[in-house]
Scaffold this active site. Structure first.
Site, PDB file in Angstrom:
ATOM      1  N   THR A  89       0.804  -1.221   0.000  1.00 24.28           N
ATOM      2  CA  THR A  89       0.000   0.000   0.000  1.00 24.28           C
ATOM      3  C   THR A  89       0.837   1.272   0.000  1.00 24.28           C
ATOM      4  O   THR A  89       0.296   2.372  -0.025  1.00 24.28           O
ATOM      5  CB  THR A  89      -0.943   0.012   1.222  1.00 24.28           C
ATOM      6  OG1 THR A  89      -0.171  -0.190   2.413  1.00 24.28           O
ATOM      7  CG2 THR A  89      -1.969  -1.096   1.107  1.00 24.28           C
ATOM      8  N   HIS A  94       8.339   0.872   6.717  1.00 17.65           N
ATOM      9  CA  HIS A  94       8.932   1.817   7.662  1.00 17.65           C
ATOM     10  C   HIS A  94       9.343   1.094   8.945  1.00 17.65           C
ATOM     11  O   HIS A  94       9.206  -0.140   9.043  1.00 17.65           O
ATOM     12  CB  HIS A  94       7.990   2.998   7.937  1.00 17.65           C
ATOM     13  CG  HIS A  94       6.636   2.608   8.479  1.00 17.65           C
ATOM     14  ND1 HIS A  94       6.457   1.961   9.677  1.00 17.65           N
ATOM     15  CD2 HIS A  94       5.388   2.797   7.981  1.00 17.65           C
ATOM     16  CE1 HIS A  94       5.176   1.776   9.920  1.00 17.65           C
ATOM     17  NE2 HIS A  94       4.496   2.265   8.894  1.00 17.65           N
ATOM     18  N   HIS A  97       7.634  -1.816  10.728  1.00 15.72           N
ATOM     19  CA  HIS A  97       7.668  -3.176  10.197  1.00 15.72           C
ATOM     20  C   HIS A  97       8.968  -3.908  10.517  1.00 15.72           C
ATOM     21  O   HIS A  97       9.103  -5.093  10.230  1.00 15.72           O
ATOM     22  CB  HIS A  97       7.509  -3.140   8.673  1.00 15.72           C
ATOM     23  CG  HIS A  97       6.260  -2.465   8.221  1.00 15.72           C
ATOM     24  ND1 HIS A  97       6.244  -1.161   7.793  1.00 15.72           N
ATOM     25  CD2 HIS A  97       4.980  -2.900   8.151  1.00 15.72           C
ATOM     26  CE1 HIS A  97       5.006  -0.829   7.468  1.00 15.72           C
ATOM     27  NE2 HIS A  97       4.228  -1.851   7.679  1.00 15.72           N
ATOM     28  N   LYS A 131      -9.872   0.468  10.201  1.00 19.60           N
ATOM     29  CA  LYS A 131      -9.932   1.633   9.325  1.00 19.60           C
ATOM     30  C   LYS A 131     -11.350   2.188   9.310  1.00 19.60           C
ATOM     31  O   LYS A 131     -12.321   1.435   9.311  1.00 19.60           O
ATOM     32  CB  LYS A 131      -9.497   1.262   7.895  1.00 19.60           C
ATOM     33  CG  LYS A 131      -8.099   0.658   7.812  1.00 19.60           C
ATOM     34  CD  LYS A 131      -7.052   1.641   8.297  1.00 19.60           C
ATOM     35  CE  LYS A 131      -5.652   1.081   8.162  1.00 19.60           C
ATOM     36  NZ  LYS A 131      -5.368  -0.024   9.071  1.00 19.60           N
ATOM     37  N   ARG A 135      -9.973   1.492   1.975  1.00 19.44           N
ATOM     38  CA  ARG A 135      -8.738   1.995   1.399  1.00 19.44           C
ATOM     39  C   ARG A 135      -8.956   2.360  -0.060  1.00 19.44           C
ATOM     40  O   ARG A 135      -9.804   1.780  -0.754  1.00 19.44           O
ATOM     41  CB  ARG A 135      -7.639   0.937   1.489  1.00 19.44           C
ATOM     42  CG  ARG A 135      -7.176   0.635   2.904  1.00 19.44           C
ATOM     43  CD  ARG A 135      -5.983  -0.291   2.847  1.00 19.44           C
ATOM     44  NE  ARG A 135      -5.532  -0.657   4.179  1.00 19.44           N
ATOM     45  CZ  ARG A 135      -4.760   0.105   4.943  1.00 19.44           C
ATOM     46  NH1 ARG A 135      -4.359   1.273   4.487  1.00 19.44           N
ATOM     47  NH2 ARG A 135      -4.382  -0.292   6.132  1.00 19.44           N
ATOM     48  N   GLN A 227      -6.504 -13.974   3.160  1.00 17.57           N
ATOM     49  CA  GLN A 227      -5.261 -14.136   3.908  1.00 17.57           C
ATOM     50  C   GLN A 227      -5.174 -15.519   4.538  1.00 17.57           C
ATOM     51  O   GLN A 227      -4.100 -16.123   4.589  1.00 17.57           O
ATOM     52  CB  GLN A 227      -5.120 -13.063   4.983  1.00 17.57           C
ATOM     53  CG  GLN A 227      -3.738 -13.122   5.656  1.00 17.57           C
ATOM     54  CD  GLN A 227      -3.510 -12.005   6.640  1.00 17.57           C
ATOM     55  OE1 GLN A 227      -4.124 -10.954   6.543  1.00 17.57           O
ATOM     56  NE2 GLN A 227      -2.637 -12.235   7.585  1.00 17.57           N
ATOM     57  N   ASP A 248      -1.701  -7.783  16.301  1.00 18.23           N
ATOM     58  CA  ASP A 248      -3.010  -7.482  15.723  1.00 18.23           C
ATOM     59  C   ASP A 248      -3.427  -8.498  14.671  1.00 18.23           C
ATOM     60  O   ASP A 248      -4.537  -8.438  14.158  1.00 18.23           O
ATOM     61  CB  ASP A 248      -3.001  -6.076  15.124  1.00 18.23           C
ATOM     62  CG  ASP A 248      -1.981  -5.908  14.006  1.00 18.23           C
ATOM     63  OD1 ASP A 248      -0.979  -6.640  14.021  1.00 18.23           O
ATOM     64  OD2 ASP A 248      -2.176  -5.046  13.140  1.00 18.23           O
ATOM     65  N   LYS A 283       3.903   5.438  19.191  1.00 14.99           N
ATOM     66  CA  LYS A 283       3.964   4.382  18.193  1.00 14.99           C
ATOM     67  C   LYS A 283       5.299   4.428  17.463  1.00 14.99           C
ATOM     68  O   LYS A 283       5.833   5.494  17.191  1.00 14.99           O
ATOM     69  CB  LYS A 283       2.826   4.541  17.189  1.00 14.99           C
ATOM     70  CG  LYS A 283       1.441   4.412  17.801  1.00 14.99           C
ATOM     71  CD  LYS A 283       0.373   4.690  16.765  1.00 14.99           C
ATOM     72  CE  LYS A 283      -1.015   4.629  17.381  1.00 14.99           C
ATOM     73  NZ  LYS A 283      -2.069   4.938  16.389  1.00 14.99           N
ATOM     74  N   LYS A 286       6.682   6.261  13.063  1.00 18.38           N
ATOM     75  CA  LYS A 286       6.307   7.580  12.589  1.00 18.38           C
ATOM     76  C   LYS A 286       6.755   8.636  13.584  1.00 18.38           C
ATOM     77  O   LYS A 286       6.819   8.396  14.780  1.00 18.38           O
ATOM     78  CB  LYS A 286       4.791   7.665  12.382  1.00 18.38           C
ATOM     79  CG  LYS A 286       4.270   6.748  11.292  1.00 18.38           C
ATOM     80  CD  LYS A 286       2.776   6.907  11.077  1.00 18.38           C
ATOM     81  CE  LYS A 286       2.281   5.978   9.982  1.00 18.38           C
ATOM     82  NZ  LYS A 286       0.814   6.090   9.766  1.00 18.38           N
ATOM     83  N   THR A 287       7.083   9.814  13.062  1.00 20.39           N
ATOM     84  CA  THR A 287       7.444  10.962  13.883  1.00 20.39           C
ATOM     85  C   THR A 287       6.559  12.119  13.477  1.00 20.39           C
ATOM     86  O   THR A 287       5.723  12.011  12.581  1.00 20.39           O
ATOM     87  CB  THR A 287       8.924  11.341  13.695  1.00 20.39           C
ATOM     88  OG1 THR A 287       9.102  11.820  12.346  1.00 20.39           O
ATOM     89  CG2 THR A 287       9.843  10.160  13.942  1.00 20.39           C
TER      90      THR A 287
END
Length: 464
Positions: A89, A94, A97, A131, A135, A227, A248, A283, A286-287
Site C-alpha cells: 500500500t 517503515h 515493520h 480503518k 482503502r 489471507q 493485531d 507508536k 512515525k514521527t
C-alpha cells in the site's frame, strides 16, 4: 487425531471475540486492540529447546504462540518454513515493520526457512482492519511499483542466495500468483464454506466499523478469507507450517490454522510479536515529520541514524535486542550504563541498526556526521540537503519561508512561533528577527546554508 482436532476447536472457540485480521502493511502502525481475556500464551519466560524460539523469546519477539510445545518440537526436529505477509500500500516499509523483518532474519540465522510474502493480490482488495473507511483501490501498475520498493529492503536482512545459510536461501513470493487466477464459484464452494459470517462479524475490526455505521464493502469483507487461504496455499506449495506477524494479526492467523485443518488436515502454527511502542507510549515508525522509511531514497541515512540516536533511555536495551545482532551479554552491559554514558549506548544502537539496513560504511559515515555536527559544531557536508533555485537566494529568501521549504517546520506560522521560542538557527546563530531574509551572503565556503530546528534537526540549503 482426535486430540489434534479438539485442540484446534478449543483454540478457535476461544477466539470468537478475538480481533486481529490484518497483515503487515507499509502504512500500518502495528497497533493492536486487545479484547478482554487475551488468548494464546505469554511466553517470555518459557524455556524453549529450539534455537529459533529460544532466540526470539530471549530477544523479546514473542507475544503469543498457538501451540508452543508443538512448534518447539517441530523446530527441534528439523528446519521449518514460516512466512510473514506484506501488502503493497506504499512505496516502502517503515520502522514499524522492522520487528517482523527481524523475526524472519533470526529464523534464517537459526537454521530455518523464511518466506517474505508480497501481497500483490490482497493489496487489490485492501485490509479493513481498524480503518474508518475503505482503502483507496490501487492499480496493478501502482502495486507493482510499490512492490519493487518493498523488495529492496529485504535483501539487507535475508539471504536470498543461500550462500551463508545452512538450509538454503530465503524465499520471496507473491500471493498474486495464486489469488488472481482463482475461479470465484470454486473458491466460494471450496474455501468460503468453511467461514462463519457470525464469527467474522464478531471481530472488533469489523464491529467497530459497523457500530459507527461506516460502510464495510463486500470486497473488504473477503480480505480475511484471502489471507487465511494464503496460509493454506503456502503450506501446499512449500510445506510452510508457521505464520508470524504483529499481535493485531492473531485472529486472522488462527483463521488460517483452522482452514488448513479443515481443507488439508494439517497442523499449522501462529506466532505473534508484542505491540511495539516506546517507553512513553508513542507508536514506532512515525514521527511528527512523517514516517521513518526504510528506503534511503525516502529518508536519508543520517536521519535514520538520528532517529535511533534519539531513543528514550528506557528503550535502549529492548531496542538493542530487537533491532541489532549484538550478543545478549554485550547488550546487558550497554543497558546497565547510567547517566551520560547511556548516550554511548544510543550511538551504538543507532550505528548497528543503520548498518544492518544501509551497510556498515553508510552507518559509520552517519555517526561521523553526527559527531562533527553535535560534538564539534562543524558543518558536515553529508547532512540532509534541500536544493532551491539560486534566484531565490539572490532576491532574498525570507527566513520563515526557508525553514518551511527545508521541511523543518510545516508552516510559516509555526516557524514564527519557534523564532519567539529561540528554536531556529541559521549557520548555528539563533534567529531573532522573523522578518530576516537569507541571501548569497549567508552561504558558507561550501556554498550552503545550515538551518537548524532545535539541537537535533539540521538541513543544508543548496542554491541550484
Amino acid at each position: 487425531m482426535l486430540a489434534h482436532v479438539a485442540s484446534i476447536h478449543v483454540l478457535i472457540a476461544t477466539l470468537s471475540s478475538e480481533d486481529g485480521d490484518g497483515r503487515d502493511e507499509p502504512d500500518h502502525d502495528g497497533t493492536a486492540e486487545r479484547p478482554a481475556g487475551q488468548n494464546g500464551s505469554s511466553l517470555a519466560m518459557t524455556a524453549f529447546k529450539s534455537d529459533f524460539l529460544r532466540t526470539l523469546s530471549e530477544r523479546g519477539f514473542v507475544h503469543q504462540i498457538s501451540d508452543p510445545e508443538g512448534l518447539d518440537a517441530a523446530a527441534v526436529k528439523g528446519p521449518i518454513t514460516a512466512y510473514i505477509g506484506y501488502d503493497a500500500t506504499a512505496v516502502s516499509l517503515h520502522v514499524g515493520h522492522l520487528m517482523q523483518i527481524m523475526m524472519l532474519h533470526w529464523m534464517q540465522e537459526t537454521g530455518h526457512k523464511p518466506i517474505a510474502l508480497m501481497g500483490g493480490g490482497t493489496t487489490m482488495v485492501g485490509d479493513p482492519s481498524f480503518k474508518d473507511e475503505a482503502r483507496k483501490l490501487l492499480t496493478p501498475e501502482t502495486i507493482e511499483e510499490n512492490l519493487k520498493g518493498i523488495r529492496r529492503v529485504f535483501s539487507r536482512y535475508l539471504d536470498f542466495d543461500g550462500q551463508g545459510a545452512s538450509t538454503g536461501p530465503a524465499t520471496m513470493m507473491n500471493n498474486a500468483d495464486w489469488l488472481l487466477g482463482l475461479n470465484y464459484l470454486e473458491f466460494l464452494r471450496d474455501v468460503g464454506r468453511h467461514f462463519s459470517v457470525n464469527r467474522m462479524l464478531s471481530f472488533d475490526s469489523v464491529k467497530t466499523r459497523l457500530d459507527r455505521e461506516q460502510s464495510l464493502s463486500f470486497l473488504e469483507f473477503n480480505y480475511m478469507i484471502l489471507q487465511a487461504y494464503d496460509f493454506v496455499e503456502l503450506n501446499k506449495r512449500t510445506g510452510c507450517i508457521l505464520q508470524m506477524g504483529g499481535s493485531d494479526q492473531w485472529g486472522n492467523i488462527v483463521n488460517g490454522i483452522d482452514l488448513g485443518h479443515r481443507m488439508s488436515d494439517v497442523q499449522l502454527f501462529a506466532l505473534t510479536s508484542p505491540l511495539l511502542t516506546t517507553a512513553s507510549g508513542a507508536k514506532m515508525g512515525k514521527t511528527a515529520s512523517g514516517a521513518v522509511w526504510l528506503d534511503s531514497e525516502l529518508l536519508p541515512v543520517f536521519e535514520f541514524w538520528q532517529y535511533w540516536r534519539n531513543t528514550e533511555d528506557a528503550d535502549v536495551g529492548r531496542f538493542l535486542k530487537l533491532f541489532t545482532k549484538l550478543p545478549l551479554a554485550e547488550i546487558a552491559r550497554l543497558e546497565a550504563l547510567g547517566g551520560a554514558e547511556i548516550n554511548e549506548a544510543k550511538k551504538i544502537l543507532a550505528t548497528e541498526v543503520t548498518a544492518l539496513l544501509h551497510g556498515r560504511e553508510a552507518a559509520d559515515a552517519a555517526a561521523e556526521t553526527a559527531r562533527k555536527t553535535f560534538e564539534e559544531g562543524a558543518l558536515a557536508a553529508d547532512l540532509p540537503s534541500v536544493g532551491l533555485p539560486r534566484a531565490e537566494f539572490e532576491a532574498g529568501l525570507g527566513v520563515l519561508t526557508a525553514f518551511v521549504k527545508a521541511g523543518l517546520v510545516p508552516s510559516t506560522g509555526e516557524a514564527r512561533r519557534q523564532v519567539k521560542a529561540g528554536g531556529l538557527r541559521v549557520n548555528d546563530a539563533v534567529v531573532t528577527d522573523e522578518r530576516a531574509a537569507l541571501s548569497a551572503a549567508d552561504l558558507s565556503g561550501d556554498g550552503v546554508v545550515k538551518l537548524s530546528f532545535g539541537k537535533k534537526k539540521h538541513i543544508l540549503l543548496r542554491p541550484e
